[in-house]
Scaffold this active site. Structure first.
Site, PDB file in Angstrom:
ATOM      1  N   GLN A  35       0.802  -1.224   0.000  1.00  0.00           N
ATOM      2  CA  GLN A  35       0.000   0.000   0.000  1.00  0.00           C
ATOM      3  C   GLN A  35       0.836   1.276   0.000  1.00  0.00           C
ATOM      4  O   GLN A  35       0.321   2.349  -0.283  1.00  0.00           O
ATOM      5  CB  GLN A  35      -0.947  -0.014   1.204  1.00  0.00           C
ATOM      6  CG  GLN A  35      -1.972  -1.130   1.107  1.00  0.00           C
ATOM      7  CD  GLN A  35      -2.948  -1.141   2.270  1.00  0.00           C
ATOM      8  OE1 GLN A  35      -2.698  -1.781   3.279  1.00  0.00           O
ATOM      9  NE2 GLN A  35      -4.050  -0.451   2.139  1.00  0.00           N
ATOM     10  N   ARG A  92       4.086  -0.235  12.959  1.00  0.00           N
ATOM     11  CA  ARG A  92       3.765  -1.557  12.434  1.00  0.00           C
ATOM     12  C   ARG A  92       3.795  -1.475  10.906  1.00  0.00           C
ATOM     13  O   ARG A  92       3.057  -0.686  10.316  1.00  0.00           O
ATOM     14  CB  ARG A  92       2.372  -1.992  12.924  1.00  0.00           C
ATOM     15  CG  ARG A  92       1.894  -3.267  12.316  1.00  0.00           C
ATOM     16  CD  ARG A  92       0.591  -3.794  12.912  1.00  0.00           C
ATOM     17  NE  ARG A  92       0.246  -5.000  12.181  1.00  0.00           N
ATOM     18  CZ  ARG A  92      -0.781  -5.106  11.326  1.00  0.00           C
ATOM     19  NH1 ARG A  92      -1.627  -4.106  11.164  1.00  0.00           N
ATOM     20  NH2 ARG A  92      -0.974  -6.214  10.670  1.00  0.00           N
ATOM     21  N   ASN A 180      -1.479 -11.001   8.487  1.00  0.00           N
ATOM     22  CA  ASN A 180      -2.460  -9.937   8.672  1.00  0.00           C
ATOM     23  C   ASN A 180      -3.795 -10.357   8.054  1.00  0.00           C
ATOM     24  O   ASN A 180      -3.881 -10.568   6.843  1.00  0.00           O
ATOM     25  CB  ASN A 180      -1.993  -8.646   7.985  1.00  0.00           C
ATOM     26  CG  ASN A 180      -3.028  -7.537   8.136  1.00  0.00           C
ATOM     27  OD1 ASN A 180      -3.180  -6.988   9.227  1.00  0.00           O
ATOM     28  ND2 ASN A 180      -3.768  -7.233   7.077  1.00  0.00           N
ATOM     29  N   GLU A 181      -4.791 -10.485   8.911  1.00  0.00           N
ATOM     30  CA  GLU A 181      -6.177 -10.667   8.472  1.00  0.00           C
ATOM     31  C   GLU A 181      -6.393 -11.850   7.542  1.00  0.00           C
ATOM     32  O   GLU A 181      -6.823 -11.681   6.392  1.00  0.00           O
ATOM     33  CB  GLU A 181      -6.694  -9.404   7.780  1.00  0.00           C
ATOM     34  CG  GLU A 181      -6.732  -8.182   8.645  1.00  0.00           C
ATOM     35  CD  GLU A 181      -7.580  -7.060   8.057  1.00  0.00           C
ATOM     36  OE1 GLU A 181      -8.055  -7.196   6.924  1.00  0.00           O
ATOM     37  OE2 GLU A 181      -7.789  -6.048   8.756  1.00  0.00           O
ATOM     38  N   ASN A 308      -7.638  -6.182  14.254  1.00  0.00           N
ATOM     39  CA  ASN A 308      -7.970  -5.067  13.364  1.00  0.00           C
ATOM     40  C   ASN A 308      -9.476  -4.907  13.404  1.00  0.00           C
ATOM     41  O   ASN A 308     -10.211  -5.882  13.171  1.00  0.00           O
ATOM     42  CB  ASN A 308      -7.541  -5.357  11.925  1.00  0.00           C
ATOM     43  CG  ASN A 308      -6.038  -5.384  11.754  1.00  0.00           C
ATOM     44  OD1 ASN A 308      -5.286  -5.137  12.702  1.00  0.00           O
ATOM     45  ND2 ASN A 308      -5.583  -5.690  10.549  1.00  0.00           N
ATOM     46  N   TRP A 415      -4.712   3.046  11.829  1.00  0.00           N
ATOM     47  CA  TRP A 415      -4.629   2.789  10.394  1.00  0.00           C
ATOM     48  C   TRP A 415      -5.116   4.044   9.697  1.00  0.00           C
ATOM     49  O   TRP A 415      -6.291   4.324   9.772  1.00  0.00           O
ATOM     50  CB  TRP A 415      -5.468   1.582   9.959  1.00  0.00           C
ATOM     51  CG  TRP A 415      -5.265   1.396   8.483  1.00  0.00           C
ATOM     52  CD1 TRP A 415      -5.980   1.960   7.463  1.00  0.00           C
ATOM     53  CD2 TRP A 415      -4.198   0.652   7.877  1.00  0.00           C
ATOM     54  NE1 TRP A 415      -5.427   1.618   6.254  1.00  0.00           N
ATOM     55  CE2 TRP A 415      -4.339   0.824   6.475  1.00  0.00           C
ATOM     56  CE3 TRP A 415      -3.141  -0.136   8.371  1.00  0.00           C
ATOM     57  CZ2 TRP A 415      -3.459   0.221   5.575  1.00  0.00           C
ATOM     58  CZ3 TRP A 415      -2.280  -0.718   7.467  1.00  0.00           C
ATOM     59  CH2 TRP A 415      -2.446  -0.543   6.083  1.00  0.00           C
ATOM     60  N   GLU A 422      -5.480   1.996  -1.271  1.00  0.00           N
ATOM     61  CA  GLU A 422      -6.437   1.224  -0.474  1.00  0.00           C
ATOM     62  C   GLU A 422      -7.048   0.091  -1.318  1.00  0.00           C
ATOM     63  O   GLU A 422      -8.223   0.071  -1.633  1.00  0.00           O
ATOM     64  CB  GLU A 422      -7.496   2.161   0.111  1.00  0.00           C
ATOM     65  CG  GLU A 422      -8.576   1.510   0.961  1.00  0.00           C
ATOM     66  CD  GLU A 422      -8.085   0.550   2.038  1.00  0.00           C
ATOM     67  OE1 GLU A 422      -7.038   0.814   2.653  1.00  0.00           O
ATOM     68  OE2 GLU A 422      -8.744  -0.477   2.241  1.00  0.00           O
ATOM     69  N   TRP A 423      -6.197  -0.855  -1.716  1.00  0.00           N
ATOM     70  CA  TRP A 423      -6.611  -2.078  -2.402  1.00  0.00           C
ATOM     71  C   TRP A 423      -7.613  -1.762  -3.535  1.00  0.00           C
ATOM     72  O   TRP A 423      -7.350  -0.879  -4.339  1.00  0.00           O
ATOM     73  CB  TRP A 423      -7.171  -3.085  -1.379  1.00  0.00           C
ATOM     74  CG  TRP A 423      -6.236  -3.301  -0.210  1.00  0.00           C
ATOM     75  CD1 TRP A 423      -6.468  -2.953   1.094  1.00  0.00           C
ATOM     76  CD2 TRP A 423      -4.913  -3.879  -0.209  1.00  0.00           C
ATOM     77  NE1 TRP A 423      -5.394  -3.286   1.892  1.00  0.00           N
ATOM     78  CE2 TRP A 423      -4.439  -3.856   1.126  1.00  0.00           C
ATOM     79  CE3 TRP A 423      -4.079  -4.428  -1.201  1.00  0.00           C
ATOM     80  CZ2 TRP A 423      -3.182  -4.340   1.486  1.00  0.00           C
ATOM     81  CZ3 TRP A 423      -2.824  -4.916  -0.829  1.00  0.00           C
ATOM     82  CH2 TRP A 423      -2.400  -4.864   0.490  1.00  0.00           C
TER      83      TRP A 423
HETATM   84  C1  FCB Z   1      -7.607  -3.725   6.620  1.00  0.00           C
HETATM   85  C2  FCB Z   1      -6.277  -3.992   5.979  1.00  0.00           C
HETATM   86  C3  FCB Z   1      -5.493  -2.752   5.662  1.00  0.00           C
HETATM   87  C4  FCB Z   1      -6.374  -1.625   5.186  1.00  0.00           C
HETATM   88  C5  FCB Z   1      -7.529  -1.419   6.107  1.00  0.00           C
HETATM   89  C6  FCB Z   1      -8.437  -0.293   5.743  1.00  0.00           C
HETATM   90  O1  FCB Z   1      -8.491  -4.753   6.332  1.00  0.00           O
HETATM   91  O2  FCB Z   1      -5.488  -4.806   6.812  1.00  0.00           O
HETATM   92  O3  FCB Z   1      -4.493  -3.091   4.746  1.00  0.00           O
HETATM   93  O4  FCB Z   1      -6.760  -1.827   3.906  1.00  0.00           O
HETATM   94  O5  FCB Z   1      -8.286  -2.593   6.187  1.00  0.00           O
END
Ligand code: FCB
Length: 467
Positions: A35, A92, A180-181, A308, A415, A422-423
């Protein structure tokens, strides 16, 4: 004469400075390699699934990619300066697997390894503790070509990569996060396809990827500990309390299934050593082969859980992802630019949910924040993101409340440090506490950053001294 906006700001700032956290509480900001870094093929970096995915027409709303992003690969010193200006004690970030191992395994890339050496050294020099995440969604494309998270081989490759990273940086980095997630990257990447690698294989895809990702986590934990005796190792889950939209038993059952898929599947596996029975029964034939020793591997003891959290989930019975068969309900309320309901209580609820059921040794809020529409620096030189500033105060109040009640929450990461890619939303929904002008790459701390810094300054200074 002061305006009502000024008054509202003064009131918010007073609330911010009145917040009290336990001694030693860590305040930081979080980012992820794809990102922010840009430089997708610099210094021998290999291709990742996000490099590849962004080339597919139509998958990113503004047709963009992380090719340049915040150019952090060349401007990391500027970003450390921002962290320092904010007075944050922790950062982080994630390592791009393909910088260390361009093909995902095999030959290591010294020039890629050296990038994070520079970053880590400069963070430490600035008195900021590095929290490294090994996997924030950018799987090497070469491993995707061999089946990606559908293959057990990827779990093994992940542990080897973890070992290399721990060996390379473990003398300086003590805080390690494996994944992560997993819920998001497994389900959005393999069940519904909004994220890389863009597969739409339904529940079978999500659950197969989830099992192998958790296996990779379980193999990586001892690999990291073998290299770094004093490592603090954990995993980050995206969790939220799942509420039934109505009392109708069908909605209650759907909310329970959703909770099983997003929360209990991952938490039970890591903290109880077995997947929840109701979910195993529900998935049935859609499950991948689970070998005898897998549960034990996945349940390798961790030192902390990262959460998160961005919202709550209000769930009704519906058609999505049979046999999960649910529908997300959007109650009336205030919504962010990515259509997440702003509901600060979600923070308090998830902290208690996790603590009551799983008692992790320590908890970090590893991400929390809010998206707005793109902002600009005003003529007064400020970005007045009042909504975001209030979001942080409202959510941190809930963290402080849970901490005061004894939930072992040890830190909080906003965050995100800077506006970034943002993806699937590209650059249309910034989350940063620092504005980035993507034409000039200029960073500019927003009002929310200033308010967050007021909160953070209370406790990070003593921690940094004693660390
Ligand atoms: C989370 C992700 C992060 C970012 C936030 C908004 O799911 O870990 O990379 O995109 O959402």
């Amino acid at each position: 004469m002061t305006s009502s906006i000024d008054n509202a700001r003064r009131t918010l700032e007073a609330r911010a400075s009145g917040l009290v956290f336990p001694h030693g509480f860590v305040f930081g900001a979080a980012t992820a390699a794809y990102q922010i870094e840009g430089a997708p093929d610099a210094d021998g970096k290999g291709e990742s699934i996000w490099d590849r995915f962004c080339r597919v027409p139509g998958v990113i709303v503004d047709g963009s990619s992380g090719d340049v992003a915040c150019d952090h690969y060349h401007r990391w010193k500027e970003d450390i300066a921002v962290l320092k200006a904010l007075g944050l004690g922790a950062y982080r970030f994630s390592l791009a697997w393909t910088r260390l191992l361009p093909e995902g395994r095999g030959q290591a890339n010294a020039r890629g390894i050296a990038f994070y050496d520079r970053l880590i050294d400069d963070l430490l020099e600035a008195g900021i503790e590095p929290y490294a995440t090994l996997y924030h969604w950018d799987l090497p494309q070469a491993l995707q070509d061999r089946g990606g998270w559908y293959s057990r081989e990827t779990a093994i490759a992940f542990a080897d990569y973890a070992r290399l990273a721990a060996r390379s940086y473990g003398d300086r980095v003590k805080r390690w996060t494996t994944l992560n997630e997993p819920w998001t990257f497994c389900w959005s990447g393999h069940a519904t396809g909004e994220d890389a690698p863009g597969l739409r294989d339904g529940v079978k895809g999500g659950v197969t990827a989830s099992h192998h990702a958790l296996l990779g986590h379980g193999l990586a934990v001892p690999a990291i500990r073998a290299e770094v005796a004093d490592a603090c190792v954990g995993i980050v889950f995206d969790l939220n309390v799942s509420e039934a939209a109505t009392d109708d038993p069908r909605d209650v059952a759907a909310a329970r299934r959703f909770d099983g898929a997003q929360n209990r599947w991952f938490l039970d596996a890591v903290f109880k050593g077995a997947y929840p029975q109701d979910m195993l029964a529900l998935y049935g034939d859609l499950l991948p082969p689970i070998q005898a020793q897998d549960n034990e591997i996945i349940a390798a003891p961790v030192d902390y859980l990262g959460i998160n959290i961005y919202r709550r989930s209000v769930i009704a019975a519906g058609d999505e992802l049979a046999p999960l068969s649910y529908r997300r309900v959007q109650p009336e309320g205030i919504y962010s630019a990515v259509d997440y309901e702003i509901w600060p209580r979600c923070m308090y609820d998830i902290l208690h949910y996790v603590n009551d059921r799983y008692s992790p040794p320590a908890i970090y809020i590893s991400e929390n924040g809010v998206a707005t529409m793109p902002e600009t620096v005003g003529e007064d030189g400020c970005v007045w993101d009042d909504l975001r500033a209030a979001y942080y105060v409202d959510h941190l109040e809930q963290v402080a409340k849970a901490a005061a009640e004894g939930v072992p929450v040890r830190g909080y990461f906003a965050w995100t440090l800077t506006d970034n890619f943002e993806w699937a939303y590209g650059y249309t929904t910034p989350f940063g506490i620092t504005h980035v002008d993507f034409a000039t790459q200029q960073r500019h701390i927003k009002y929310s950053g200033g308010v967050y810094a007021m909160i953070a300054r209370q406790e990070t200074a003593p921690v940094a001294k004693s660390a």
